[in-house]
Every structure is written in C-alpha cells, then in structure tokens.
Design a protein around this motif. Structure first.
Motif, PDB file in Angstrom:
ATOM      1  N   ALA A  49       0.827  -1.209   0.000  1.00 35.48           N
ATOM      2  CA  ALA A  49       0.000   0.000   0.000  1.00 35.48           C
ATOM      3  C   ALA A  49       0.858   1.255   0.000  1.00 35.48           C
ATOM      4  N   ASP A  50       2.111   1.141   0.444  1.00 38.52           N
ATOM      5  CA  ASP A  50       3.023   2.288   0.468  1.00 38.52           C
ATOM      6  C   ASP A  50       3.350   2.774  -0.939  1.00 38.52           C
ATOM      7  N   LEU A  51       3.166   1.934  -1.933  1.00 35.26           N
ATOM      8  CA  LEU A  51       3.494   2.285  -3.316  1.00 35.26           C
ATOM      9  C   LEU A  51       2.381   3.067  -3.999  1.00 35.26           C
ATOM     10  N   LEU A  52       1.223   3.172  -3.346  1.00 34.59           N
ATOM     11  CA  LEU A  52       0.053   3.810  -3.953  1.00 34.59           C
ATOM     12  C   LEU A  52      -0.321   5.083  -3.199  1.00 34.59           C
ATOM     13  N   PRO A  53      -1.039   5.978  -3.856  1.00 35.10           N
ATOM     14  CA  PRO A  53      -1.509   7.179  -3.166  1.00 35.10           C
ATOM     15  C   PRO A  53      -2.427   6.815  -1.992  1.00 35.10           C
ATOM     16  N   PRO A  54      -2.492   7.671  -0.988  1.00 40.67           N
ATOM     17  CA  PRO A  54      -3.345   7.390   0.174  1.00 40.67           C
ATOM     18  C   PRO A  54      -4.810   7.202  -0.232  1.00 40.67           C
ATOM     19  N   GLY A  55      -5.466   6.277   0.436  1.00 43.61           N
ATOM     20  CA  GLY A  55      -6.886   6.071   0.213  1.00 43.61           C
ATOM     21  C   GLY A  55      -7.233   5.018  -0.823  1.00 43.61           C
ATOM     22  N   PHE A  56      -6.277   4.570  -1.615  1.00 42.33           N
ATOM     23  CA  PHE A  56      -6.570   3.523  -2.588  1.00 42.33           C
ATOM     24  C   PHE A  56      -7.056   2.279  -1.846  1.00 42.33           C
ATOM     25  N   LEU A  57      -8.070   1.656  -2.381  1.00 45.14           N
ATOM     26  CA  LEU A  57      -8.651   0.468  -1.777  1.00 45.14           C
ATOM     27  C   LEU A  57      -8.157  -0.749  -2.543  1.00 45.14           C
ATOM     28  N   LEU A  58      -7.379  -1.584  -1.876  1.00 46.12           N
ATOM     29  CA  LEU A  58      -6.852  -2.794  -2.497  1.00 46.12           C
ATOM     30  C   LEU A  58      -7.659  -3.987  -2.034  1.00 46.12           C
ATOM     31  N   SER A  59      -8.048  -4.837  -2.971  1.00 51.31           N
ATOM     32  CA  SER A  59      -8.758  -6.053  -2.606  1.00 51.31           C
ATOM     33  C   SER A  59      -8.403  -7.151  -3.604  1.00 51.31           C
ATOM     34  N   PHE A  60      -8.853  -8.349  -3.319  1.00 53.06           N
ATOM     35  CA  PHE A  60      -8.528  -9.487  -4.178  1.00 53.06           C
ATOM     36  C   PHE A  60      -9.651 -10.501  -4.126  1.00 53.06           C
ATOM     37  N   ASN A  61      -9.753 -11.266  -5.195  1.00 49.55           N
ATOM     38  CA  ASN A  61     -10.649 -12.418  -5.225  1.00 49.55           C
ATOM     39  C   ASN A  61     -10.116 -13.383  -6.280  1.00 49.55           C
ATOM     40  N   LYS A  62     -10.781 -14.503  -6.447  1.00 47.08           N
ATOM     41  CA  LYS A  62     -10.267 -15.558  -7.342  1.00 47.08           C
ATOM     42  C   LYS A  62     -10.218 -15.148  -8.808  1.00 47.08           C
ATOM     43  N   THR A  63     -11.008 -14.156  -9.202  1.00 46.36           N
ATOM     44  CA  THR A  63     -11.081 -13.797 -10.622  1.00 46.36           C
ATOM     45  C   THR A  63     -10.587 -12.389 -10.943  1.00 46.36           C
ATOM     46  N   HIS A  64     -10.422 -11.538  -9.958  1.00 41.40           N
ATOM     47  CA  HIS A  64     -10.113 -10.105 -10.065  1.00 41.40           C
ATOM     48  C   HIS A  64     -11.295  -9.305 -10.609  1.00 41.40           C
ATOM     49  N   TRP A  65     -12.441  -9.932 -10.773  1.00 42.02           N
ATOM     50  CA  TRP A  65     -13.606  -9.217 -11.288  1.00 42.02           C
ATOM     51  C   TRP A  65     -14.351  -8.548 -10.149  1.00 42.02           C
TER      52      TRP A  65
END
Length: 165
Positions: free
Chosen positions: A130-146
């Motif tokens: 998360a340090d590589l992205l601007p503040p507030g970006f929401l990172l998430s994941f799932n099996k398909t990325h959809w």
C-alpha cells in the motif's frame, strides 16, 4: 572476412516498403456502435439523471458515477507488421489476460475519489504494498479479479460512504 552490416531505421523502412508491409494495430471482432446510436443513448441517460436531480434537489457533490474497467497488469504491444491492405491482423499475446480491475469514481463537481484495485489471488500476498500507492486507494482481491457484489459493497463502505459523510 565478416560482412559488416548494420540494420538502420531507413534500411528497415525501405525493406518494409518493398515488401508492402506497414505497421498495423490488432483488429477486434466487435463492430463499433454508431455515433447516432451513442448520442441517442447518452441523451436519454442524461435526461433521466437530470429529472431525478431536479426532483430531489441533489447537489453535484453527491452525484457520483462509478466505472469498473479491466486494466492491463503488463502493457504489451498490440502492433505488428503485416501486408498493407490486410483486413485482419493477428498479434501474438494480444489477448493476454493478466489484468486487474480498477473501479473509478468521480462526482459531477469533479472530485475524483480513491480508486479500488481488485487483484486476482486468494491471499493478501497477491496485493502490492500500500506504500506504493496514493493514500486512500482500496486494495482487494478475489479468485477472478472481477468486481462482484462483495467488491461493490467494499467500495461503497470504504470509499463512497466516507466521502459522503
């Protein structure tokens, strides 16, 4: 004795001209939407929104549009060389599926909200720091990325709701 030969840009251009080759973009199988159809749909859409905005006196800051789009994880070229005049041009790996989904939100007043980036994976290890992205970006994941219902709720709770409050 070795033949000293250097491939220069002008030599390569000359070769392509003699072979009747030109640089081409990869073609798609989907026909474009006509401009008239697009303008009609856009006009109806804007009219429907304006009707609701006027009826409920909604401020521009609360009119938010979201768009989910696949984003290439690796930017691969979609150009190659082919015979001039060819109607279809196949490009190796132009169908590369290594993508993430970016959900973007903007208000009618012009505020750009933090992005949601959805990665393909089953653990947090698939996410970038998360340090590589601007503040507030929401990172998430799932099996398909959809984007799905869970991801939509995620952006509503963690990006839209805090902005509105």
């Amino acid at each position: 004795a070795y033949l000293k030969f250097e491939v220069t840009r002008s030599w390569l251009t000359s070769l392509y001209v003699r072979m009747k080759f030109s640089q081409r973009k990869a073609t798609t199988s989907r026909p474009p939407v006509s401009i008239a159809a697009y303008e009609e749909i856009k006009l109806r859409y804007h009219f429907a929104i304006q009707k609701v905005v006027d009826k409920y006196d909604i401020p521009e800051e609360l009119i938010i549009t979201l768009d989910q789009t696949p984003t290439k994880f690796f930017n691969l070229s979609n150009t190659t060389m082919s015979k001039t005049g060819e109607s279809r041009t196949a490009v190796a790996h132009s169908d590369d599926k290594r993508t993430i989904t970016a959900t973007l939100a903007i208000t009618l007043s012009g505020d750009i909200l933090p992005y949601q980036l959805i990665y393909k994976g089953t653990t947090k290890r698939c996410l970038p720091s998360a340090d590589l992205l601007p503040p507030g970006f929401l990172l998430s994941f799932n099996k398909t990325h959809w984007s799905n219902t869970e991801e939509t709720v995620n952006i509503l709770e963690n990006v839209i709701k805090p902005y509105v409050e």
